[in-house]
Design a protein around this motif. Structure first.
Motif, PDB file in Angstrom:
ATOM      1  N   ASP A  23       1.219  -0.996  -0.077  1.00  0.00           N
ATOM      2  CA  ASP A  23      -0.180   0.271  -0.331  1.00  0.00           C
ATOM      3  C   ASP A  23       0.733   1.472   0.007  1.00  0.00           C
ATOM      4  O   ASP A  23       1.981   1.318   0.287  1.00  0.00           O
ATOM      5  N   MET A  24       0.792   1.829  -0.497  1.00  0.00           N
ATOM      6  CA  MET A  24       0.791   3.663  -0.762  1.00  0.00           C
ATOM      7  C   MET A  24       0.145   4.835  -0.841  1.00  0.00           C
ATOM      8  O   MET A  24      -0.756   4.724  -1.453  1.00  0.00           O
ATOM      9  N   GLN A  25       0.461   5.294   0.129  1.00  0.00           N
ATOM     10  CA  GLN A  25      -0.427   7.134   0.208  1.00  0.00           C
ATOM     11  C   GLN A  25       0.535   7.855   0.000  1.00  0.00           C
ATOM     12  O   GLN A  25       1.685   8.130   0.666  1.00  0.00           O
ATOM     13  N   ILE A  26      -0.092   9.183  -0.831  1.00  0.00           N
ATOM     14  CA  ILE A  26       0.569  10.473  -0.429  1.00  0.00           C
ATOM     15  C   ILE A  26      -0.427  11.172  -0.156  1.00  0.00           C
ATOM     16  O   ILE A  26      -2.014  10.879  -0.350  1.00  0.00           O
ATOM     17  N   TYR A  27      -0.360  12.149   0.823  1.00  0.00           N
ATOM     18  CA  TYR A  27      -0.864  13.371   1.271  1.00  0.00           C
ATOM     19  C   TYR A  27      -0.606  14.314   1.092  1.00  0.00           C
ATOM     20  O   TYR A  27       1.060  14.703   0.369  1.00  0.00           O
ATOM     21  N   LEU A  28      -0.652  15.693   0.753  1.00  0.00           N
ATOM     22  CA  LEU A  28      -0.479  16.928   0.272  1.00  0.00           C
ATOM     23  C   LEU A  28      -1.326  18.082   1.570  1.00  0.00           C
ATOM     24  O   LEU A  28      -2.057  18.216   1.446  1.00  0.00           O
ATOM     25  N   THR A  29      -0.073  19.258   1.949  1.00  0.00           N
ATOM     26  CA  THR A  29      -0.718  20.027   2.774  1.00  0.00           C
ATOM     27  C   THR A  29       0.384  21.307   1.830  1.00  0.00           C
ATOM     28  O   THR A  29       1.824  20.847   2.215  1.00  0.00           O
ATOM     29  N   GLY A  30      -0.141  22.607   1.244  1.00  0.00           N
ATOM     30  CA  GLY A  30       0.834  23.160   1.027  1.00  0.00           C
ATOM     31  C   GLY A  30       0.678  23.031  -0.557  1.00  0.00           C
ATOM     32  O   GLY A  30       0.908  22.040  -1.151  1.00  0.00           O
ATOM     33  N   ASN A  31       2.327  22.415  -0.760  1.00  0.00           N
ATOM     34  CA  ASN A  31       3.278  22.538  -1.025  1.00  0.00           C
ATOM     35  C   ASN A  31       4.292  21.179  -0.901  1.00  0.00           C
ATOM     36  O   ASN A  31       4.796  20.170  -1.210  1.00  0.00           O
ATOM     37  N   ARG A  32       3.776  21.041   0.531  1.00  0.00           N
ATOM     38  CA  ARG A  32       4.647  19.633   0.879  1.00  0.00           C
ATOM     39  C   ARG A  32       3.494  17.928   1.105  1.00  0.00           C
ATOM     40  O   ARG A  32       2.807  18.189   1.266  1.00  0.00           O
ATOM     41  N   MET A  33       4.568  17.333   0.500  1.00  0.00           N
ATOM     42  CA  MET A  33       4.206  15.894   0.130  1.00  0.00           C
ATOM     43  C   MET A  33       4.741  15.181   1.379  1.00  0.00           C
ATOM     44  O   MET A  33       5.827  14.568   1.994  1.00  0.00           O
ATOM     45  N   PHE A  34       3.098  14.378   1.926  1.00  0.00           N
ATOM     46  CA  PHE A  34       3.556  12.977   2.796  1.00  0.00           C
ATOM     47  C   PHE A  34       3.250  11.311   2.492  1.00  0.00           C
ATOM     48  O   PHE A  34       2.539  11.706   1.674  1.00  0.00           O
ATOM     49  N   MET A  35       4.749  10.815   1.751  1.00  0.00           N
ATOM     50  CA  MET A  35       4.425   9.326   1.226  1.00  0.00           C
ATOM     51  C   MET A  35       4.511   8.479   2.997  1.00  0.00           C
ATOM     52  O   MET A  35       5.254   7.978   3.268  1.00  0.00           O
ATOM     53  N   ILE A  36       3.750   7.382   2.522  1.00  0.00           N
ATOM     54  CA  ILE A  36       2.682   6.235   3.474  1.00  0.00           C
ATOM     55  C   ILE A  36       3.178   4.996   3.204  1.00  0.00           C
ATOM     56  O   ILE A  36       2.096   4.836   2.374  1.00  0.00           O
ATOM     57  N   MET A  37       3.894   4.564   2.866  1.00  0.00           N
ATOM     58  CA  MET A  37       3.712   3.060   2.436  1.00  0.00           C
ATOM     59  C   MET A  37       4.373   2.218   3.840  1.00  0.00           C
ATOM     60  O   MET A  37       5.057   1.894   4.730  1.00  0.00           O
ATOM     61  N   GLU A  38       3.640   1.050   3.391  1.00  0.00           N
ATOM     62  CA  GLU A  38       3.338  -0.471   3.747  1.00  0.00           C
ATOM     63  C   GLU A  38       3.851  -1.742   2.260  1.00  0.00           C
ATOM     64  O   GLU A  38       3.357  -1.599   1.693  1.00  0.00           O
ATOM     65  N   MET A  88      12.560  11.988   1.024  1.00  0.00           N
ATOM     66  CA  MET A  88      13.384  11.690   1.966  1.00  0.00           C
ATOM     67  C   MET A  88      12.362  10.592   3.433  1.00  0.00           C
ATOM     68  O   MET A  88      11.541  11.319   3.640  1.00  0.00           O
ATOM     69  N   ALA A  89      13.103   9.986   3.791  1.00  0.00           N
ATOM     70  CA  ALA A  89      12.457   9.097   5.078  1.00  0.00           C
ATOM     71  C   ALA A  89      12.494  10.059   5.931  1.00  0.00           C
ATOM     72  O   ALA A  89      13.387  10.939   6.614  1.00  0.00           O
ATOM     73  N   LEU A  90      11.250   9.212   6.274  1.00  0.00           N
ATOM     74  CA  LEU A  90      10.825  11.339   7.948  1.00  0.00           C
ATOM     75  C   LEU A  90      10.917  10.040   9.136  1.00  0.00           C
ATOM     76  O   LEU A  90      11.125   8.810   9.231  1.00  0.00           O
ATOM     77  N   ASP A  91      11.639  10.637  10.289  1.00  0.00           N
ATOM     78  CA  ASP A  91      11.719   9.893  11.567  1.00  0.00           C
ATOM     79  C   ASP A  91      10.599   9.807  12.179  1.00  0.00           C
ATOM     80  O   ASP A  91       9.939  10.490  12.136  1.00  0.00           O
ATOM     81  N   LYS A  92      10.413   8.701  13.377  1.00  0.00           N
ATOM     82  CA  LYS A  92       9.058   8.630  13.370  1.00  0.00           C
ATOM     83  C   LYS A  92       9.361   9.048  14.646  1.00  0.00           C
ATOM     84  O   LYS A  92      10.549   8.116  15.397  1.00  0.00           O
ATOM     85  N   ILE A  93       8.829  10.124  15.416  1.00  0.00           N
ATOM     86  CA  ILE A  93       9.088  10.515  16.995  1.00  0.00           C
ATOM     87  C   ILE A  93       8.667  10.616  18.161  1.00  0.00           C
ATOM     88  O   ILE A  93       8.327  10.681  19.261  1.00  0.00           O
ATOM     89  N   PHE A  94       7.101   9.693  17.293  1.00  0.00           N
ATOM     90  CA  PHE A  94       5.865   9.833  18.261  1.00  0.00           C
ATOM     91  C   PHE A  94       4.719   8.059  17.745  1.00  0.00           C
ATOM     92  O   PHE A  94       5.313   7.912  17.327  1.00  0.00           O
ATOM     93  N   GLN A  95       4.148   7.643  18.561  1.00  0.00           N
ATOM     94  CA  GLN A  95       3.342   6.882  18.873  1.00  0.00           C
ATOM     95  C   GLN A  95       2.807   6.327  20.107  1.00  0.00           C
ATOM     96  O   GLN A  95       3.052   6.130  21.150  1.00  0.00           O
TER      97      GLN A  95
END
Length: 113
Positions: free
Chosen positions: A46-61, A105-112
């Motif tokens: 699964d892959m999802q891309i989210y957008l706010t303004g011009n910044r994107m976030f991709m989540i891959m399972e 660029m990979a994101l670091d998980k800082i909270f769960q």
């Protein structure tokens, strides 16, 4: 089957026309079939891309067969993926802290919870 999650970020050029075009390329059923096949062949379930303004976030399972280095090597050998990536650079730009040419660029998980 165990699933692992990877999260990435990338910026689009801050231009509403370009952002609209980029979104159109990624609308449901619009991504090139060779691209979605290469994603699935790499073990991404699964892959999802989210957008706010011009910044994107991709989540891959991904499944246990996924390896980021292997995916990068597969992509480098796939002319259609290279064509897509070159086209997407018309819309994307590096994050301010990225190295030259570094895209997602990979994101670091800082909270769960």
């Amino acid at each position: 089957m165990s699933v692992k999650r990877y999260c990435y970020s990338c910026d689009l050029k801050d231009d509403s026309k370009l952002i609209a075009e980029y979104k159109a390329y990624h609308a449901e059923g619009k991504a090139w079939p060779e691209i979605t096949k290469s994603i699935k062949d790499a073990g991404i379930v699964d892959m999802q891309i989210y957008l706010t303004g011009n910044r994107m976030f991709m989540i891959m399972e991904v499944n246990e067969t996924f390896n980021p280095d292997k995916k990068a090597a597969m992509d480098a050998q796939n002319p259609k993926v290279q064509e897509w990536e070159n086209l997407m650079w018309d819309y994307q730009q590096e994050l301010p802290w990225a190295e030259k040419g570094e895209k997602w660029m990979a994101l670091d998980k800082i909270f769960q919870l």
